[in-house]
Design an enzyme around this catalytic site. Structure first.
Site, PDB file in Angstrom:
ATOM      1  N   ASN A 114      13.524 -80.836 -20.909  1.00 28.34           N
ATOM      2  CA  ASN A 114      14.029 -81.400 -19.648  1.00 28.34           C
ATOM      3  C   ASN A 114      13.825 -80.449 -18.463  1.00 28.34           C
ATOM      4  OD1 ASN A 114      15.929 -79.534 -20.393  1.00 28.34           O
ATOM      5  ND2 ASN A 114      17.545 -81.024 -20.828  1.00 28.34           N
ATOM      6  N   ARG A 251      24.556 -72.804 -16.029  1.00 29.80           N
ATOM      7  CA  ARG A 251      25.823 -73.045 -16.709  1.00 29.80           C
ATOM      8  C   ARG A 251      26.961 -72.658 -15.779  1.00 29.80           C
ATOM      9  NH1 ARG A 251      23.417 -76.050 -19.348  1.00 29.80           N
ATOM     10  NH2 ARG A 251      23.013 -76.000 -21.583  1.00 29.80           N
ATOM     11  N   GLN A 280      33.391 -78.614 -19.843  1.00 28.71           N
ATOM     12  CA  GLN A 280      32.894 -79.969 -19.600  1.00 28.71           C
ATOM     13  C   GLN A 280      33.433 -80.899 -20.679  1.00 28.71           C
ATOM     14  OE1 GLN A 280      28.680 -78.976 -17.348  1.00 28.71           O
ATOM     15  NE2 GLN A 280      28.592 -79.994 -19.288  1.00 28.71           N
ATOM     16  N   HIS A 299      27.046 -83.272 -15.125  1.00 33.66           N
ATOM     17  CA  HIS A 299      25.901 -82.629 -15.793  1.00 33.66           C
ATOM     18  C   HIS A 299      24.843 -83.680 -16.155  1.00 33.66           C
ATOM     19  CE1 HIS A 299      24.731 -79.224 -18.796  1.00 33.66           C
ATOM     20  NE2 HIS A 299      23.685 -79.745 -18.190  1.00 33.66           N
TER      21      HIS A 299
HETATM   22  P1  NAI Z   1      13.898 -70.359 -20.497  1.00 30.34           P
HETATM   23  O1  NAI Z   1      14.320 -69.696 -21.757  1.00 30.34           O
HETATM   24  O2  NAI Z   1      12.518 -70.878 -20.376  1.00 30.34           O
HETATM   25  O3  NAI Z   1      14.148 -69.370 -19.268  1.00 30.34           O
HETATM   26  C1  NAI Z   1      15.313 -68.615 -19.094  1.00 30.34           C
HETATM   27  C2  NAI Z   1      14.923 -67.352 -18.356  1.00 30.34           C
HETATM   28  O4  NAI Z   1      16.124 -66.648 -18.060  1.00 30.34           O
HETATM   29  C3  NAI Z   1      14.031 -66.426 -19.197  1.00 30.34           C
HETATM   30  O5  NAI Z   1      12.902 -66.061 -18.445  1.00 30.34           O
HETATM   31  C4  NAI Z   1      14.936 -65.244 -19.491  1.00 30.34           C
HETATM   32  O6  NAI Z   1      14.241 -64.030 -19.578  1.00 30.34           O
HETATM   33  C5  NAI Z   1      15.855 -65.268 -18.281  1.00 30.34           C
HETATM   34  N1  NAI Z   1      17.096 -64.544 -18.495  1.00 30.34           N
HETATM   35  C6  NAI Z   1      17.838 -64.441 -19.612  1.00 30.34           C
HETATM   36  N2  NAI Z   1      18.891 -63.647 -19.387  1.00 30.34           N
HETATM   37  C7  NAI Z   1      18.810 -63.223 -18.102  1.00 30.34           C
HETATM   38  C8  NAI Z   1      19.605 -62.361 -17.290  1.00 30.34           C
HETATM   39  N3  NAI Z   1      20.693 -61.755 -17.782  1.00 30.34           N
HETATM   40  N4  NAI Z   1      19.221 -62.179 -16.029  1.00 30.34           N
HETATM   41  C9  NAI Z   1      18.100 -62.757 -15.536  1.00 30.34           C
HETATM   42  N5  NAI Z   1      17.305 -63.566 -16.265  1.00 30.34           N
HETATM   43  C10 NAI Z   1      17.664 -63.795 -17.527  1.00 30.34           C
HETATM   44  O7  NAI Z   1      14.957 -71.511 -20.260  1.00 30.34           O
HETATM   45  P2  NAI Z   1      14.859 -72.741 -19.267  1.00 30.34           P
HETATM   46  O8  NAI Z   1      14.270 -73.893 -19.963  1.00 30.34           O
HETATM   47  O9  NAI Z   1      14.268 -72.288 -17.984  1.00 30.34           O
HETATM   48  O10 NAI Z   1      16.407 -73.037 -19.055  1.00 30.34           O
HETATM   49  C11 NAI Z   1      17.269 -72.081 -18.478  1.00 30.34           C
HETATM   50  C12 NAI Z   1      18.706 -72.513 -18.603  1.00 30.34           C
HETATM   51  O11 NAI Z   1      18.937 -73.660 -17.801  1.00 30.34           O
HETATM   52  C13 NAI Z   1      19.103 -72.968 -20.023  1.00 30.34           C
HETATM   53  O12 NAI Z   1      19.418 -71.880 -20.860  1.00 30.34           O
HETATM   54  C14 NAI Z   1      20.286 -73.845 -19.743  1.00 30.34           C
HETATM   55  O13 NAI Z   1      21.473 -73.073 -19.698  1.00 30.34           O
HETATM   56  C15 NAI Z   1      19.991 -74.414 -18.365  1.00 30.34           C
HETATM   57  N6  NAI Z   1      19.594 -75.826 -18.431  1.00 30.34           N
HETATM   58  C16 NAI Z   1      20.364 -76.736 -17.765  1.00 30.34           C
HETATM   59  C17 NAI Z   1      20.071 -78.072 -17.843  1.00 30.34           C
HETATM   60  C18 NAI Z   1      20.867 -79.081 -17.078  1.00 30.34           C
HETATM   61  O14 NAI Z   1      20.809 -80.256 -17.408  1.00 30.34           O
HETATM   62  N7  NAI Z   1      21.584 -78.675 -16.041  1.00 30.34           N
HETATM   63  C19 NAI Z   1      18.963 -78.566 -18.684  1.00 30.34           C
HETATM   64  C20 NAI Z   1      18.138 -77.513 -19.223  1.00 30.34           C
HETATM   65  C21 NAI Z   1      18.496 -76.201 -19.135  1.00 30.34           C
END
Ligand code: NAI
Length: 350
Positions: A114, A251, A280, A299
């Site tokens: 997504n 989050r 939530q 959400h």
């Molecule tokens: P991803 O794994 O591709 O990217 C996450 C990035 O955050 C990575 O590059 C990682 O190195 C970085 N990261 C991790 N810890 C960090 C920190 N302490 N400081 C800075 N960067 C850090 O994940 P994606 O697909 O981009 O999703 C990210 C987050 O978005 C998910 O984990 C989820 O919590 C949230 N999300 C929310 C959705 C919604 O419906 N609102 C749907 C999909 C994801």
């Protein structure tokens, strides 16, 4: 084996829109598939007592971030048969990852399913804040024509400085979509992109504490881990530029709940948007519902009909592998064999 899916209630929309796969009624379109393999599928909406009743017998628990089933350490301990925790979507912080890893329970999510859906939502909410869209819309609905106060809080996005915290799949898609607005763009991540990737996205790396005071708009796109829990604390929110905007589709717990209300009330921040709350579903009296200058939604950003199709397909793929005793797609794995394996989570649990 018993597969328990905790999904949001679809109500009448579940019947009217069969593509609404992510609701309990339509059970991710998995019922026939699971039953044809000789297993049992239980789809429920109650992440409380009803889920508790299934814990002693569930082998697989499927949950979504939109309507989370919080699988705490204590609940994992009450689930002797549990072997697989699956997130229908992206972001598995509703599972206690350390507790799952200790029990060698596999945790997987549908990586990438997504990410476009969320990136589009971010762009929409950035524009909604910067252009003062919500108050302007409400003015029209309420019979007004108050150009003065509405224009007094409305800006162009062009030439502003945008910061992206967490430059993974979503962060990069946000950058690609904002680049044509002719903004200056910076990012912070634990993993630095290559110079070529930075150049394509038009974003330069900055340490977090340098990025925060420099930006007019910040988008949070990092997972919730012990390292990002309240990363935007009172102190960090105060270090943001006066009059800046913050968008958080990652989050809710990454931002300090009460401190955010304070900085919006006293005008330090000009606006906040996102679709993630904690816990939530958000309580009716959650302070973010009524704080000033917000443009929040429930959400929903990652659960468009297209996203539901993709994460339902991914869940089926994971279950098929699990039933057949084949490995689950590596990219989907968060924890396996007693270790947290996802590069986005693992460093925070070492
Ligand atoms: P991803 O794994 O591709 O990217 C996450 C990035 O955050 C990575 O590059 C990682 O190195 C970085 N990261 C991790 N810890 C960090 C920190 N302490 N400081 C800075 N960067 C850090 O994940 P994606 O697909 O981009 O999703 C990210 C987050 O978005 C998910 O984990 C989820 O919590 C949230 N999300 C929310 C959705 C919604 O419906 N609102 C749907 C999909 C994801």
């Amino acid at each position: 084996m018993k597969v328990v899916a905790v999904l949001y209630p679809g109500g009448a929309a579940a019947r009217e829109v069969p593509e609404l796969l992510g609701c309990a009624e339509n059970a991710l379109g998995l019922r026939e598939f699971v039953e044809a393999r000789g297993h049992e599928l239980v789809a429920i909406t109650d992440p409380g007592p009803e889920l508790d009743r299934h814990l002693p017998t569930a082998s697989v628990i499927i949950a979504t971030p939109f309507w989370p089933a919080y699988m705490t350490r204590e609940r994992i301990e009450r689930s002797p048969e549990l072997r697989l925790l699956l997130t229908a979507g992206v972001g598995s912080d509703h599972f206690d990852l350390a507790a799952a890893a200790e029990r060698k329970i596999t945790v997987a999510e549908i990586t990438g399913s997504n990410v476009v859906s969320v990136a589009e939502h971010v762009v929409m909410q950035v524009l909604a804040l910067v252009r003062n869209f919500i108050p302007s819309y409400l003015d029209v609905v309420q019979g007004g024509w108050n150009i003065g106060p509405l224009a007094a809080r409305s800006h162009d996005l062009e030439d502003k400085t945008v910061g992206i915290v967490g430059m993974g799949r979503i962060g990069q898609r946000v950058a690609a979509r904002l680049k044509p607005f002719d903004v200056r763009m910076y990012y912070y991540d634990n993993h630095r992109l290559t110079a070529a990737e930075e150049s394509v996205l038009g974003a330069r790396y900055l340490p977090l504490d340098t990025l925060v005071p420099r930006c007019d708009v910040i988008s949070i796109n990092a997972p919730l881990t012990p390292a990002t829990d309240r990363l935007f604390s009172r102190e960090r929110l105060r270090r943001m530029k006066k009059g800046a905007y913050l968008v958080n589709t990652a989050r809710g717990r990454i931002v300090d709940t009460e401190a955010l209300v304070e900085v919006l009330r006293d005008g330090h921040l000009a606006g906040y948007a996102g679709d993630v709350w904690y816990p939530q579903p958000a309580a009716k009296d959650h302070p973010w519902r009524t704080m000033p200058h917000h443009a929040m939604t429930p959400h929903v950003s990652g659960t468009t009909l297209e996203a539901q199709r993709r994460y339902a397909d991914g869940v089926r793929e994971c279950l098929a592998a699990f039933f057949d005793g084949r490995p689950i797609e590596r990219e989907y794995l968060i924890a396996e064999g007693g270790k947290i394996t996802s590069p986005s989570y693992s460093y925070a649990y070492q």
